[in-house]
Design an enzyme around this catalytic site. Structure first.
Site, PDB file in Angstrom:
ATOM      1  N   SER A 149       0.655 -15.227 -29.118  1.00 51.07           N
ATOM      2  CA  SER A 149      -0.270 -15.081 -30.248  1.00 51.07           C
ATOM      3  C   SER A 149      -1.554 -15.896 -30.051  1.00 51.07           C
ATOM      4  CB  SER A 149       0.452 -15.552 -31.519  1.00 51.07           C
ATOM      5  OG  SER A 149      -0.475 -15.759 -32.553  1.00 51.07           O
ATOM      6  N   ASN A 150      -2.680 -15.214 -30.181  1.00 54.21           N
ATOM      7  CA  ASN A 150      -3.978 -15.900 -30.144  1.00 54.21           C
ATOM      8  C   ASN A 150      -4.164 -16.738 -31.405  1.00 54.21           C
ATOM      9  OD1 ASN A 150      -5.065 -14.637 -27.695  1.00 54.21           O
ATOM     10  ND2 ASN A 150      -4.924 -12.760 -28.898  1.00 54.21           N
TER      11      ASN A 150
END
Ligand SMILES: Cc1ncc(COP(=O)(O)O)c(C=O)c1O
Length: 329
Positions: A78-79
């Protein structure tokens, strides 16, 4: 400067405004007279991408409530989680990430490597457990944090809640400064948790850019799902902040058919788009979001009138590509 009398407080963390650049080589290759990019991949290095715009508002609320710990969740690459971990390190906050991971011990690469470098406390959960027990996992984490004497603040994946939508309302304010409201602009973005597109839609309406169109490319769920999700998010934000807007001011426009087999599953045309952006512009796209969004934009812009100017909002995600180098090998 306040964007709107009802704009909530924010903590300035991102490098703003991000530049708008011409993609001359790609425009020539795709046969359009002009192609622009809003470089939101340049909001910072560790804090890069679209998430940080939303987090500026979330963290302001967390600090105002006296919280010293942020708790959030997402995929193992996840960014959003990486940007949260980076900002917590910078602000001296504790961070706890609830991560969905197919492998029991995920490979320390890409965003996950950075999460660990930034000192995040991570827990890993199979896709089944993550989907069916997320509420319990969040409640458990919050209880454990409270028992350790910390004051946790929770926000959901992608910070796509009304408060987070202000991030992309602010992005539209920058675009208005950079391009003016009169140009016939088609704004394209990847749509997943929805806050980016919802913010762009609201910003377009608030700043009365009637000639603009906001065209989201779904990368995780069906268009029917997003039509409903985005309408709700836009409606809630209008209600919560008493924005003087009607439903006809906020159309939901989606470019359908570019998810492939599912979220974060790349497909050949999207991989080819990663190659094109690298080869012709020296740009890095990621395998889950921007490569699919640009693939959708290439197809969609060919169907729009010749006077339209496509503007791709590069939402970042470069670290995710490092975890999938195999795609380009
Ligand atoms: C690089 C990147 N682009 C686009 C998106 C999609 O933005 P949103 O979740 O606001 O729809 C994300 C979200 O996860 C992202 O990480």
């Amino acid at each position: 400067m306040k964007l709107h009398p009802h704009e909530p407080p924010r903590v300035e963390l991102a490098q703003l405004p991000t530049p708008v650049v011409e993609l001359k080589q790609l425009a020539k290759r795709q046969g359009v007279h002009r192609l622009l990019m809003k470089r939101d991949d340049l909001t910072g290095l560790e804090l890069s991408g679209n998430k940080i715009r939303k987090l500026e508002y979330m963290v302001a609320e967390a600090l105002a409530q006296g919280s010293d710990t942020l708790v959030t969740h997402g995929g193992v690459q996840s960014n959003h989680c990486r940007a949260t971990a980076a900002l917590c390190a910078r602000l001296g906050l504790h961070v706890r990430l609830i991560l969905r991971s197919a492998g029991v011990v995920p490979e320390m690469d890409g965003n996950l490597f950075l999460d660990s470098l930034f000192g995040a406390e991570c827990s890993y959960h199979s896709p089944d457990e993550y989907t069916s027990k997320l509420d319990e996992l969040v409640a458990e984490s919050l209880a454990q944090e409270a028992m350790s004497g910390r004051k946790p603040y929770f926000f959901p994946v992608g910070a796509s809640v009304p408060l987070g939508c202000w991030g992309y309302i602010r992005c539209v304010a920058e675009l208005v400064e950079q391009l003016g409201c009169e140009a016939p602009i088609d704004l394209y973005c990847a749509t997943s948790s929805g806050g980016t597109q919802a913010g762009l839609i609201l910003g377009r309406a608030l700043f009365q850019c009637e000639k603009w169109s906001v065209r989201g490319v779904p990368v995780s769920d069906s268009s029917d799902y997003f039509r409903q999700k985005l309408s709700e998010l836009v409606r809630e934000t209008i209600g919560l902040y008493s924005l003087n807007l009607l439903p006809e001011h906020t159309p939901i426009e989606l470019v359908e058919g570019y998810i492939g087999e599912g979220y974060a599953i790349p497909y050949p045309t999207a991989i080819e788009t990663i190659r094109l952006a690298g080869r012709y512009e020296g740009l890095v796209l990621d395998p889950s979001y921007t490569s699919k969004a640009m693939t959708g934009m290439f197809a969609d812009m060919a169907t729009r009138g010749p006077d339209r100017v496509p503007v791709f909002v590069h939402t970042g995600g470069a670290f995710g590509l490092f975890a999938r180098k195999d795609l380009l090998a």
